[in-house]
Design an enzyme around this catalytic site. Structure first.
Site, short mmCIF file in Angstrom:
data_model
loop_
_atom_site.label_atom_id
_atom_site.label_comp_id
_atom_site.label_asym_id
_atom_site.label_seq_id
_atom_site.Cartn_x
_atom_site.Cartn_y
_atom_site.Cartn_z
CB CYS A 119 -1.02 0.06 1.07
SG CYS A 119 -2.31 1.06 1.01
CG HIS A 222 -3.79 -3.29 3.40
ND1 HIS A 222 -2.76 -2.75 4.04
CD2 HIS A 222 -4.13 -2.17 2.85
CE1 HIS A 222 -2.41 -1.59 4.16
NE2 HIS A 222 -3.55 -1.10 3.26
CD GLU A 224 -1.19 -5.47 6.07
OE1 GLU A 224 -1.24 -5.88 4.79
OE2 GLU A 224 -2.01 -4.66 6.20
#
Ligand code: MN
Length: 247
Positions: A119, A222, A224
């Site tokens: 990002c 994202h 994660e």
């Protein structure tokens, strides 16, 4: 005693002091959403947070110790770094973080350290390589998809097409995946040496990689936060495994 886990340096968000906040957040602090270090740990790496600093010696100390670097998401980079005046929607983080990450990424590229940029991380990397950004979705010329929601629930998903021949496609092994989206800025002009490796259906650049470089992947989504999805695990594993082999 040493393990064979590669050391992954992770950049941290920075929040400036505010009278409105109460202890422990009244003071300036560096912090990290848990998803990043969880994903690195689960993938076999040893995560280490890199405190924001503008001390060049300290940046050198960090780089000597890490086998790879993860550049995380966060607030917007100051647009002066890619030659623009701030749009009203631009949410500036902390000038120290900007300056730290720009120096760190420049130096990491010089040392050819493996890099995984998520990002904001992708946007910082693009900037260092001379690229530019659209500061807001409203400035995007075509009819864009939804790439974030105002409430920042993190629940917006869209398709991403992975381009054949890219490292990203090789790692994930699919040409179409569902990714989460939580960004209002986008890559406009791609930085020098970068090749686009994923696109959203509206043409927004969702990932790129650097040609002739040991390991560098930038993604606009994202992984994660969606670590349960197989393609996120594959990405983190490929990065950590590369760092382990080349530590
Ligand atoms: Mn998106």
């Amino acid at each position: 005693m040493h393990s064979n886990k590669p050391v992954i340096g992770i950049t941290l968000s920075q929040t400036l002091p505010s009278e409105q906040k109460r202890w422990p957040t009244r003071y300036e602090f560096d912090w990290l959403g848990k998803g990043y270090h969880y994903a690195i740990e689960k993938s076999g790496g040893a995560p280490f947070g890199l405190f924001n600093t503008t001390n060049t010696t300290m940046i050198g100390e960090y780089l000597e110790r890490v086998d790879g670097l993860l550049f995380t998401g966060g607030a917007d980079l100051q647009p002066k770094y890619f030659g623009q005046i701030a749009h009203p929607s631009t949410l500036i983080a902390a000038p120290e973080r900007d300056s730290f990450e720009l120096r760190l990424i420049r130096e990491a590229l010089r040392l050819r350290k493996p890099l995984f940029c998520i990002c904001r991380g992708l946007q910082v990397l693009n900037t260092v390589l001379g690229g530019t950004l659209y500061q807001d979705l409203s400035l995007y010329p075509d009819n864009p998809l939804k790439h974030a929601d105002k409430e920042q629930t993190g629940k917006v998903d869209h398709k991403a097409t992975l381009l054949k021949g890219s490292l990203l496609h090789e790692i994930i092994g699919k040409t179409s995946i569902l990714v989460n989206s939580s960004h209002h800025q986008f890559v406009k002009q791609v930085g020098a040496g970068l090749t686009v490796s994923a696109l959203a259906p509206d043409g927004v650049i969702e990932a790129f990689e650097l040609d002739d470089y040991p390991f560098l992947i930038g993604v606009q989504w994202h992984p994660e936060r969606i670590f349960k999805r197989q393609h996120s695990q594959r990405l983190f594993s490929a990065f950590v495994e590369y760092c382990r082999k080349h530590a």
